[in-house]
Write a protein that holds these residues in place. Structure first.
Motif, PDB file in Angstrom:
ATOM      1  N   ALA A  21      34.189   3.712  43.106  1.00  0.00           N
ATOM      2  CA  ALA A  21      34.847   4.386  41.982  1.00  0.00           C
ATOM      3  C   ALA A  21      35.434   5.732  42.383  1.00  0.00           C
ATOM      4  CB  ALA A  21      33.854   4.580  40.842  1.00  0.00           C
ATOM      5  N   ASP A  22      36.746   5.855  42.225  1.00  0.00           N
ATOM      6  CA  ASP A  22      37.457   7.120  42.387  1.00  0.00           C
ATOM      7  C   ASP A  22      37.787   7.645  40.993  1.00  0.00           C
ATOM      8  OD1 ASP A  22      37.400   6.620  45.107  1.00  0.00           O
ATOM      9  OD2 ASP A  22      39.493   6.003  45.230  1.00  0.00           O
ATOM     10  N   VAL A  23      37.149   8.744  40.612  1.00  0.00           N
ATOM     11  CA  VAL A  23      37.294   9.272  39.259  1.00  0.00           C
ATOM     12  C   VAL A  23      37.497  10.778  39.324  1.00  0.00           C
ATOM     13  CG1 VAL A  23      36.219   9.514  36.991  1.00  0.00           C
ATOM     14  CG2 VAL A  23      35.760   7.471  38.358  1.00  0.00           C
ATOM     15  N   SER A  24      38.373  11.284  38.451  1.00  0.00           N
ATOM     16  CA  SER A  24      38.565  12.720  38.329  1.00  0.00           C
ATOM     17  C   SER A  24      38.648  13.086  36.848  1.00  0.00           C
ATOM     18  CB  SER A  24      39.849  13.152  39.046  1.00  0.00           C
ATOM     19  OG  SER A  24      40.007  14.553  38.976  1.00  0.00           O
ATOM     20  N   PHE A  25      37.833  14.051  36.444  1.00  0.00           N
ATOM     21  CA  PHE A  25      37.839  14.511  35.062  1.00  0.00           C
ATOM     22  C   PHE A  25      38.567  15.846  34.960  1.00  0.00           C
ATOM     23  CE2 PHE A  25      33.950  11.898  35.413  1.00  0.00           C
ATOM     24  CZ  PHE A  25      34.274  10.925  34.472  1.00  0.00           C
ATOM     25  N   LEU A  26      39.224  16.068  33.844  1.00  0.00           N
ATOM     26  CA  LEU A  26      40.025  17.280  33.666  1.00  0.00           C
ATOM     27  C   LEU A  26      39.135  18.466  33.327  1.00  0.00           C
ATOM     28  CD1 LEU A  26      43.031  15.926  31.551  1.00  0.00           C
ATOM     29  CD2 LEU A  26      42.814  16.081  34.045  1.00  0.00           C
ATOM     30  N   PRO A  27      39.204  19.544  34.108  1.00  0.00           N
ATOM     31  CA  PRO A  27      38.398  20.738  33.799  1.00  0.00           C
ATOM     32  C   PRO A  27      38.897  21.408  32.529  1.00  0.00           C
ATOM     33  CG  PRO A  27      39.933  21.191  35.584  1.00  0.00           C
ATOM     34  CD  PRO A  27      40.033  19.723  35.313  1.00  0.00           C
ATOM     35  N   GLY A  28      37.959  21.931  31.750  1.00  0.00           N
ATOM     36  CA  GLY A  28      38.324  22.637  30.532  1.00  0.00           C
ATOM     37  C   GLY A  28      38.750  21.734  29.394  1.00  0.00           C
ATOM     38  N   ARG A  29      38.522  20.441  29.539  1.00  0.00           N
ATOM     39  CA  ARG A  29      38.932  19.471  28.526  1.00  0.00           C
ATOM     40  C   ARG A  29      37.748  18.622  28.063  1.00  0.00           C
ATOM     41  NH1 ARG A  29      44.030  20.812  26.696  1.00  0.00           N
ATOM     42  NH2 ARG A  29      45.360  21.379  28.461  1.00  0.00           N
ATOM     43  N   VAL A  30      37.973  17.867  26.994  1.00  0.00           N
ATOM     44  CA  VAL A  30      36.997  16.876  26.559  1.00  0.00           C
ATOM     45  C   VAL A  30      37.396  15.537  27.155  1.00  0.00           C
ATOM     46  CG1 VAL A  30      35.936  15.693  24.610  1.00  0.00           C
ATOM     47  CG2 VAL A  30      36.527  18.119  24.414  1.00  0.00           C
ATOM     48  N   ASN A  31      36.598  15.061  28.087  1.00  0.00           N
ATOM     49  CA  ASN A  31      36.831  13.782  28.742  1.00  0.00           C
ATOM     50  C   ASN A  31      35.877  12.741  28.158  1.00  0.00           C
ATOM     51  OD1 ASN A  31      38.471  14.619  31.459  1.00  0.00           O
ATOM     52  ND2 ASN A  31      36.954  16.190  30.941  1.00  0.00           N
ATOM     53  N   ALA A  32      36.317  11.501  28.113  1.00  0.00           N
ATOM     54  CA  ALA A  32      35.451  10.414  27.685  1.00  0.00           C
ATOM     55  C   ALA A  32      35.414   9.351  28.774  1.00  0.00           C
ATOM     56  CB  ALA A  32      35.933   9.799  26.375  1.00  0.00           C
ATOM     57  N   LEU A  33      34.258   8.723  28.913  1.00  0.00           N
ATOM     58  CA  LEU A  33      34.081   7.601  29.829  1.00  0.00           C
ATOM     59  C   LEU A  33      33.643   6.419  28.991  1.00  0.00           C
ATOM     60  CD1 LEU A  33      33.885   6.423  32.705  1.00  0.00           C
ATOM     61  CD2 LEU A  33      31.550   7.328  32.818  1.00  0.00           C
ATOM     62  N   ILE A  34      34.515   5.418  28.856  1.00  0.00           N
ATOM     63  CA  ILE A  34      34.220   4.281  27.989  1.00  0.00           C
ATOM     64  C   ILE A  34      34.290   2.984  28.784  1.00  0.00           C
ATOM     65  CG2 ILE A  34      35.150   5.528  25.991  1.00  0.00           C
ATOM     66  CD1 ILE A  34      37.591   3.631  26.095  1.00  0.00           C
ATOM     67  N   GLY A  35      33.781   1.935  28.151  1.00  0.00           N
ATOM     68  CA  GLY A  35      33.785   0.631  28.787  1.00  0.00           C
ATOM     69  C   GLY A  35      32.740  -0.257  28.137  1.00  0.00           C
ATOM     70  N   PRO A  36      32.810  -1.562  28.376  1.00  0.00           N
ATOM     71  CA  PRO A  36      31.843  -2.480  27.769  1.00  0.00           C
ATOM     72  C   PRO A  36      30.441  -2.237  28.304  1.00  0.00           C
ATOM     73  CG  PRO A  36      33.186  -3.609  29.400  1.00  0.00           C
ATOM     74  CD  PRO A  36      33.803  -2.263  29.210  1.00  0.00           C
ATOM     75  N   ASN A  37      29.441  -2.758  27.579  1.00  0.00           N
ATOM     76  CA  ASN A  37      28.064  -2.659  28.056  1.00  0.00           C
ATOM     77  C   ASN A  37      27.958  -3.266  29.453  1.00  0.00           C
ATOM     78  OD1 ASN A  37      26.966  -1.433  25.748  1.00  0.00           O
ATOM     79  ND2 ASN A  37      26.729  -3.400  24.722  1.00  0.00           N
ATOM     80  N   GLY A  38      27.230  -2.584  30.328  1.00  0.00           N
ATOM     81  CA  GLY A  38      27.059  -3.092  31.679  1.00  0.00           C
ATOM     82  C   GLY A  38      28.182  -2.742  32.629  1.00  0.00           C
ATOM     83  N   SER A  39      29.106  -1.883  32.202  1.00  0.00           N
ATOM     84  CA  SER A  39      30.242  -1.544  33.055  1.00  0.00           C
ATOM     85  C   SER A  39      29.934  -0.428  34.045  1.00  0.00           C
ATOM     86  CB  SER A  39      31.460  -1.171  32.209  1.00  0.00           C
ATOM     87  OG  SER A  39      31.182  -0.044  31.393  1.00  0.00           O
ATOM     88  N   PHE A 195      33.657  18.835  28.911  1.00  0.00           N
ATOM     89  CA  PHE A 195      32.768  17.762  28.468  1.00  0.00           C
ATOM     90  C   PHE A 195      33.187  16.436  29.090  1.00  0.00           C
ATOM     91  CE2 PHE A 195      31.703  20.808  25.229  1.00  0.00           C
ATOM     92  CZ  PHE A 195      30.387  20.501  24.892  1.00  0.00           C
ATOM     93  N   VAL A 196      32.191  15.627  29.428  1.00  0.00           N
ATOM     94  CA  VAL A 196      32.401  14.223  29.780  1.00  0.00           C
ATOM     95  C   VAL A 196      31.446  13.428  28.898  1.00  0.00           C
ATOM     96  CG1 VAL A 196      32.417  12.465  31.569  1.00  0.00           C
ATOM     97  CG2 VAL A 196      32.936  14.848  32.170  1.00  0.00           C
ATOM     98  N   ILE A 197      31.992  12.535  28.085  1.00  0.00           N
ATOM     99  CA  ILE A 197      31.196  11.855  27.068  1.00  0.00           C
ATOM    100  C   ILE A 197      31.239  10.346  27.275  1.00  0.00           C
ATOM    101  CG2 ILE A 197      30.873  11.496  24.590  1.00  0.00           C
ATOM    102  CD1 ILE A 197      32.374  14.131  24.142  1.00  0.00           C
ATOM    103  N   VAL A 198      30.070   9.738  27.420  1.00  0.00           N
ATOM    104  CA  VAL A 198      29.950   8.285  27.362  1.00  0.00           C
ATOM    105  C   VAL A 198      29.671   7.924  25.912  1.00  0.00           C
ATOM    106  CG1 VAL A 198      28.443   6.336  27.900  1.00  0.00           C
ATOM    107  CG2 VAL A 198      29.230   7.832  29.732  1.00  0.00           C
TER     108      VAL A 198
END
Length: 242
Positions: A21-39, A195-198
């Motif tokens: 997994a290559d992932v980058s979240f935006l600093p100073g922002r509200v980020n969300a991480l979503i996906g189906p159960n088990g992802s 923020f990073v929110i699941v």
């Protein structure tokens, strides 16, 4: 500071939970991480916060390599988190719980700090800010599930993290508290916290997020602003089942 992962991988036996997994979240922002159960969302959080060690890849925060570091080291670097199941001390009062989280020394250090006026003032500040100051003397086990979630977040905020990872903050809470959580995230973000929110509640995700990363089978399949994610065929197929 930017939180990124490069080639992150984690398997449990023959099951690949995180797949390069290559992932980058935006600093100073509200980020969300979503996906189906088990992802792989919670496994991803656990790797990033040092709860488990990845098999491969790199975790970087503000250019600092945090791969495989202990949770307290990552917390000191400025990354805090909450859990799906609240991690609180059920037999301690709300104020004692917040004080216990104040420094890396943990429970004993926090309680010994109780005489320090500055720490007490900060603890009461966060309980008030989160709307549970009236429960300062109540044992955590006697609080509602939603109140316990707010209490856990108050403890996280006592450490003054620049980036906060929230694992399903809306799970099991009533609509009024859900609105309060959304408002709190936006207020705290406006003060400079990332923020990073699941989260599975798509109404909440779409209303408060600036940037969304979508996971499927352990790897990101899409990333972008809410309007873009809503219209992405890959997301509709993998997450919404369309």
């Amino acid at each position: 500071m930017t939180l990124t992962t490069t080639g992150l991988r984690k398997s449990f036996g023959g099951v690949v939970a995180i797949d390069d997994a290559d992932v980058s979240f935006l600093p100073g922002r509200v980020n969300a991480l979503i996906g189906p159960n088990g992802s792989g969302k919670t496994t991803f959080f656990n790797c990033v916060t040092g709860m488990i060690k990845p098999d491969a890849g790199r975790i970087s925060y503000g250019g600092r390599d945090l791969t495989g570091r202990a949770p307290h080291v990552i917390a000191r670097a400025g990354v805090g988190r909450t859990f799906q199941l609240c991690r609180i001390f059920p037999r301690l009062t709300a104020i004692e719980n917040v004080l216990a989280a104040v420094r890396p020394g943990g429970l004993l250090h926090g309680l010994r700090s109780a005489h320090r006026r500055h720490e007490l003032e900060r603890a009461h500040h966060w309980l008030t800010r989160l709307g549970i100051e009236h429960l300062a003397g109540a044992e955590a086990r006697n609080m509602s599930w939603g109140q316990q979630k707010l209490l856990e977040l108050a403890g996280v905020l006592m450490a003054e993290p620049a980036t906060i990872l929230l694992d399903e903050p809306a799970g099991g809470v009533n609509p009024a508290l859900l609105d309060r959580i959304g408002t709190l995230v936006r207020e705290l973000n406006a003060e400079g916290r990332t923020f990073v929110i699941v989260e599975h509640n798509m109404d909440l995700v779409m209303s408060i997020s600036d940037h969304i990363v979508v996971f499927d089978r352990g790897r990101p399949i899409a990333a972008g602003p809410p309007a873009e994610i809503r219209a992405d065929d890959r997301v509709l197929g993998a997450y919404l089942g369309v």
